[in-house]
Motif scaffolding. Structure first.
Motif, PDB file in Angstrom:
ATOM      1  N   LYS A 118     -11.073  13.454  11.484  1.00  0.00           N
ATOM      2  CA  LYS A 118     -11.071  12.117  10.609  1.00  0.00           C
ATOM      3  C   LYS A 118     -12.233  11.360  10.589  1.00  0.00           C
ATOM      4  O   LYS A 118     -12.399  10.654   9.675  1.00  0.00           O
ATOM      5  N   GLU A 119     -13.111  11.538  11.824  1.00  0.00           N
ATOM      6  CA  GLU A 119     -14.463  11.002  11.859  1.00  0.00           C
ATOM      7  C   GLU A 119     -15.672  11.682  11.338  1.00  0.00           C
ATOM      8  O   GLU A 119     -16.930  11.362  11.241  1.00  0.00           O
ATOM      9  N   SER A 120     -15.426  13.139  10.996  1.00  0.00           N
ATOM     10  CA  SER A 120     -16.616  13.720  10.709  1.00  0.00           C
ATOM     11  C   SER A 120     -16.546  14.821   9.647  1.00  0.00           C
ATOM     12  O   SER A 120     -15.429  15.219   9.131  1.00  0.00           O
ATOM     13  N   VAL A 121     -17.881  14.950   9.054  1.00  0.00           N
ATOM     14  CA  VAL A 121     -17.676  16.014   7.823  1.00  0.00           C
ATOM     15  C   VAL A 121     -17.876  17.279   8.118  1.00  0.00           C
ATOM     16  O   VAL A 121     -18.571  17.844   9.416  1.00  0.00           O
ATOM     17  N   LEU A 151     -20.794  24.292   1.059  1.00  0.00           N
ATOM     18  CA  LEU A 151     -19.245  23.599   0.964  1.00  0.00           C
ATOM     19  C   LEU A 151     -19.319  22.582   2.099  1.00  0.00           C
ATOM     20  O   LEU A 151     -19.715  22.589   3.191  1.00  0.00           O
ATOM     21  N   SER A 152     -18.857  21.348   1.378  1.00  0.00           N
ATOM     22  CA  SER A 152     -18.678  20.157   2.548  1.00  0.00           C
ATOM     23  C   SER A 152     -17.421  19.895   2.324  1.00  0.00           C
ATOM     24  O   SER A 152     -16.843  19.755   1.187  1.00  0.00           O
ATOM     25  N   VAL A 153     -16.573  19.293   3.575  1.00  0.00           N
ATOM     26  CA  VAL A 153     -15.312  18.677   3.394  1.00  0.00           C
ATOM     27  C   VAL A 153     -15.266  17.380   4.108  1.00  0.00           C
ATOM     28  O   VAL A 153     -15.766  17.510   5.364  1.00  0.00           O
ATOM     29  N   TRP A 154     -14.484  16.285   3.861  1.00  0.00           N
ATOM     30  CA  TRP A 154     -14.521  15.240   4.583  1.00  0.00           C
ATOM     31  C   TRP A 154     -13.116  14.426   4.116  1.00  0.00           C
ATOM     32  O   TRP A 154     -12.807  14.708   3.047  1.00  0.00           O
ATOM     33  N   TYR A 155     -12.620  13.932   5.445  1.00  0.00           N
ATOM     34  CA  TYR A 155     -11.187  13.208   5.082  1.00  0.00           C
ATOM     35  C   TYR A 155     -11.562  11.805   4.417  1.00  0.00           C
ATOM     36  O   TYR A 155     -12.797  11.214   4.580  1.00  0.00           O
ATOM     37  N   THR A 156     -10.661  11.352   3.402  1.00  0.00           N
ATOM     38  CA  THR A 156     -10.911  10.071   2.745  1.00  0.00           C
ATOM     39  C   THR A 156     -10.140   8.982   3.559  1.00  0.00           C
ATOM     40  O   THR A 156      -9.518   9.462   4.587  1.00  0.00           O
ATOM     41  N   ASP A 157     -10.046   7.953   3.193  1.00  0.00           N
ATOM     42  CA  ASP A 157      -9.301   6.936   3.822  1.00  0.00           C
ATOM     43  C   ASP A 157      -7.954   7.031   3.476  1.00  0.00           C
ATOM     44  O   ASP A 157      -7.012   6.377   4.083  1.00  0.00           O
ATOM     45  N   MET A 158      -7.396   7.910   2.522  1.00  0.00           N
ATOM     46  CA  MET A 158      -6.160   7.875   2.048  1.00  0.00           C
ATOM     47  C   MET A 158      -5.385   9.046   2.972  1.00  0.00           C
ATOM     48  O   MET A 158      -6.121  10.138   3.284  1.00  0.00           O
ATOM     49  N   LYS A 159      -4.425   8.997   3.400  1.00  0.00           N
ATOM     50  CA  LYS A 159      -3.569  10.106   4.257  1.00  0.00           C
ATOM     51  C   LYS A 159      -3.501  11.261   3.986  1.00  0.00           C
ATOM     52  O   LYS A 159      -3.288  11.652   2.744  1.00  0.00           O
ATOM     53  N   ASP A 160      -4.084  12.380   4.726  1.00  0.00           N
ATOM     54  CA  ASP A 160      -3.898  13.694   4.477  1.00  0.00           C
ATOM     55  C   ASP A 160      -4.768  14.087   3.236  1.00  0.00           C
ATOM     56  O   ASP A 160      -4.415  15.184   2.392  1.00  0.00           O
ATOM     57  N   THR A 161      -5.821  13.255   2.772  1.00  0.00           N
ATOM     58  CA  THR A 161      -6.522  13.652   1.573  1.00  0.00           C
ATOM     59  C   THR A 161      -8.037  14.009   2.062  1.00  0.00           C
ATOM     60  O   THR A 161      -8.672  13.233   2.745  1.00  0.00           O
ATOM     61  N   VAL A 162      -8.467  14.888   1.483  1.00  0.00           N
ATOM     62  CA  VAL A 162      -9.949  15.332   1.684  1.00  0.00           C
ATOM     63  C   VAL A 162     -10.715  15.459   0.316  1.00  0.00           C
ATOM     64  O   VAL A 162     -10.158  15.588  -0.601  1.00  0.00           O
ATOM     65  N   GLU A 163     -12.001  15.032   0.537  1.00  0.00           N
ATOM     66  CA  GLU A 163     -12.719  15.489  -0.601  1.00  0.00           C
ATOM     67  C   GLU A 163     -13.812  16.518  -0.369  1.00  0.00           C
ATOM     68  O   GLU A 163     -13.996  16.659   0.878  1.00  0.00           O
ATOM     69  N   ILE A 164     -13.766  17.209  -1.336  1.00  0.00           N
ATOM     70  CA  ILE A 164     -14.894  18.597  -1.234  1.00  0.00           C
ATOM     71  C   ILE A 164     -16.052  18.296  -2.043  1.00  0.00           C
ATOM     72  O   ILE A 164     -16.054  17.572  -2.938  1.00  0.00           O
ATOM     73  N   ASN A 167      -3.190  21.533   6.499  1.00  0.00           N
ATOM     74  CA  ASN A 167      -2.091  20.762   6.047  1.00  0.00           C
ATOM     75  C   ASN A 167      -2.414  19.540   5.320  1.00  0.00           C
ATOM     76  O   ASN A 167      -1.615  18.627   5.403  1.00  0.00           O
ATOM     77  N   VAL A 168      -3.518  19.557   4.461  1.00  0.00           N
ATOM     78  CA  VAL A 168      -3.801  18.212   3.643  1.00  0.00           C
ATOM     79  C   VAL A 168      -2.823  18.324   2.759  1.00  0.00           C
ATOM     80  O   VAL A 168      -2.274  19.395   1.926  1.00  0.00           O
ATOM     81  N   HIS A 169      -2.635  16.958   2.060  1.00  0.00           N
ATOM     82  CA  HIS A 169      -1.791  16.973   0.975  1.00  0.00           C
ATOM     83  C   HIS A 169      -2.445  17.055  -0.492  1.00  0.00           C
ATOM     84  O   HIS A 169      -1.800  17.376  -1.402  1.00  0.00           O
ATOM     85  N   ARG A 170      -3.648  16.460  -0.568  1.00  0.00           N
ATOM     86  CA  ARG A 170      -4.473  16.450  -1.581  1.00  0.00           C
ATOM     87  C   ARG A 170      -5.967  16.827  -1.330  1.00  0.00           C
ATOM     88  O   ARG A 170      -6.421  16.528  -0.445  1.00  0.00           O
TER      89      ARG A 170
END
Length: 175
Positions: A59-62, A77-90, A120-123
């Motif tokens: 939740k705190e790291s890319v 490829l990069s992935v990080w969690y957004t502020d929305m529950k179970d949502t990542v940005e790539i 188990n990300v949602h989005r």
């Protein structure tokens, strides 16, 4: 995390990847729509060390991942969690010389599958410079849909730019 596809290995960066990664980011065309300028010899070590440090998705790291074909890193490829529950940005960048060979699609689709199934990300979402046609097409090829187009909402490299948001759910993956 290691992901194997038909032609690729996707894994955290290793110290001996530095020259291959420099070849990706020492290119004005590659960096044209990114938030940073092209890498130089002067900033190479500093920028690459960030990739090495980003070796786990929390939740705190890319998480930064090398896309390897044979023995050569051809993409990032990069992935990080957004502020929305179970949502990542790539995010993604690839060598210009591998364009049109399906590597970016293969790697990004495999990453998305892994994020849905193992994390188990949602989005999953991607925010792009609206002028970046190649990235828009990549998002669409893996099943993402264009959800928003914002007009001159982002100041980057001395100019206002439009941005586009793509998103997907697990049910969009195999469409």
């Amino acid at each position: 995390m290691k992901i194997y596809t038909e032609r690729l290995l996707i894994r955290p960066f290793e110290s001996n990847d530095i020259d291959d990664v420099f070849n990706i980011y020492n290119n004005n065309n590659t960096c044209k729509y990114l938030l940073h300028d092209r890498w130089t010899v002067e900033n190479l070590e500093k920028e690459f060390n960030k990739k090495l440090d980003n070796s786990a998705l929390t939740k705190e790291s890319v998480l930064s991942l090398a896309v390897v074909n044979g023995t050569k890193v051809i993409g990032d490829l990069s992935v990080w969690y957004t502020d929305m529950k179970d949502t990542v940005e790539i995010g993604f960048s690839f060598l210009n010389t591998v364009s049109g060979k399906g590597y970016a699609t293969e790697a990004t689709r495999s990453l998305a599958e892994n994020l849905f199934n193992e994390f188990n990300v949602h989005r999953i979402q991607a925010n792009l410079d609206a002028r970046n046609v190649a990235s828009k097409k990549l998002c669409e090829r893996i099943g993402m849909r264009k959800e928003a187009h914002f007009i001159q909402d982002f100041w980057n490299k001395g100019e206002w730019t439009d941005s586009i948001v793509y998103g997907m759910l697990l049910t969009d993956l195999n469409k």
